[in-house]
Motif scaffolding. Sequence first.
Motif, PDB file in Angstrom:
ATOM      1  N   SER A  52       0.864  -1.195   0.000  1.00  0.00           N
ATOM      2  CA  SER A  52       0.000   0.000   0.000  1.00  0.00           C
ATOM      3  C   SER A  52       0.898   1.243   0.000  1.00  0.00           C
ATOM      4  O   SER A  52       2.035   1.195   0.476  1.00  0.00           O
ATOM      5  CB  SER A  52      -0.932  -0.002   1.210  1.00  0.00           C
ATOM      6  N   ARG A  53       0.389   2.370  -0.537  1.00  0.00           N
ATOM      7  CA  ARG A  53       1.251   3.555  -0.670  1.00  0.00           C
ATOM      8  C   ARG A  53       1.585   4.169   0.675  1.00  0.00           C
ATOM      9  O   ARG A  53       2.688   4.643   0.890  1.00  0.00           O
ATOM     10  CB  ARG A  53       0.548   4.615  -1.537  1.00  0.00           C
ATOM     11  N   PHE A  54       0.591   4.187   1.578  1.00  0.00           N
ATOM     12  CA  PHE A  54       0.793   4.863   2.863  1.00  0.00           C
ATOM     13  C   PHE A  54       0.447   3.940   4.026  1.00  0.00           C
ATOM     14  O   PHE A  54      -0.565   3.227   3.972  1.00  0.00           O
ATOM     15  CB  PHE A  54      -0.085   6.115   2.961  1.00  0.00           C
ATOM     16  N   ALA A  55       1.287   3.965   5.056  1.00  0.00           N
ATOM     17  CA  ALA A  55       0.979   3.272   6.308  1.00  0.00           C
ATOM     18  C   ALA A  55       1.027   4.320   7.408  1.00  0.00           C
ATOM     19  O   ALA A  55       2.009   5.059   7.538  1.00  0.00           O
ATOM     20  CB  ALA A  55       1.998   2.174   6.566  1.00  0.00           C
ATOM     21  N   ILE A  56      -0.055   4.420   8.161  1.00  0.00           N
ATOM     22  CA  ILE A  56      -0.140   5.389   9.257  1.00  0.00           C
ATOM     23  C   ILE A  56      -0.262   4.582  10.547  1.00  0.00           C
ATOM     24  O   ILE A  56      -1.296   3.962  10.803  1.00  0.00           O
ATOM     25  CB  ILE A  56      -1.360   6.341   9.087  1.00  0.00           C
TER      26      ILE A  56
END
Length: 375
Positions: A52-56
């Motif tokens: 996935s592009r972003f991990a928060i």
Amino acid sequence: MKPIQLLDLATQRARLEPGLSERMNRVLEHGSFVMGPEVFELEDRLAELTGSRFAISCASGTDALILTLLAVGLRPGDAVLVPSFTFAATAEVVALLGGVPVFVDCDPHTFCMSGADVSGGLDVCRSEGLELRAVIPVDLFGLVADYSAIARALEGSGATIIADAAQSLGASRSGARVGTLAPLTATSFFPAKPLGCYGDGGAVLTDDPDLAATLRSLRVHGQGTDKYDNVRIGINGRLDTLQAAVLLAKLETFPEELNARSEIAARYTAELAGVLGVEAPLLPQEVTSAWAQYTLRVSDRDHLSKHLLSKGVPTAVYYPVPLHRQPAYAHFPRVGTLDVTNRLASTVLSVPVHPYLTTEQQTHVLSAVKEGVAT
Ligand SMILES: *Cc1c(COP(=O)(O)O)cnc(C)c1O
């Protein structure tokens, strides 16, 4: 033979040393306990792991779900479809934010919400005059829900799919990894999950840059350009730097652990095929599971669990009372009578499937199950 446990964190820890302690000591030395460099390093690694592009990252799987619902703009009175056969947090977050959890049934073989379950949910929302904001399928026991079927059922509804992947990090469906199967994916690093830290932790995964920015703001009190600029109502939902350090150490062995769980599960399923009185979990061909649990269905669960315990095999029941029958949730709407859910709640039994089970221990689990259903 060593005693069999449902989860063997001590053996895992021995394997991870000295790297684990080095990682943790580095945090003690630099002293950035909140939002230290390990937090951002972990987010990069999680994005890599899942595609996935972003991990928060955030403070728990529950906070991950809260953040996703805030990010999609859940308003009081909005409906969210949730399974009844799940851990309480899936529905709790909806109710906590003033939404209306609408309980749906699940597939009897995969234990996950299906497209047909979602269609039933849409009908209930229509007849009760509820606006549907989101749907939260749960990848129960590590097996990935059929997100394409769910998306098809939702077409034109405007509702957002939020994957509850607390149990399925590392799994995939049709070659697509968990974290890329829904616009928003929430996961947990509670110690007993496939990738667990030494306390609470969680993360949200998304490909959408706007959602990622909103989530980052929400997890720090809705902050804007700086700490004392508040642009929205948020929470304190940050992951501790020490937990990020633990997770970075554990990521080293996570892929091997997933393989070990898969091999053990495949062996169980092969050897239990055709054994009367017990049904092994079904794994659709296009799915890889994270095998958070290996969950059997048995008609006489009490008898089998007592037999297994007498043979030194611990078991667990996830979940004995479905949410629609819990005092805190019984007043919320539901789709039909949730027959599958009710049946599963009285027949499921999870046996040890952790990655450090020896071949001898696996053999022992299998013979104890076979004996237990035959006597
Ligand atoms: C564990 C779990 C959660 C909550 O995660 P926490 O990190 O314990 O807050 C949510 N949903 C499911 C399905 C879970 O198994």
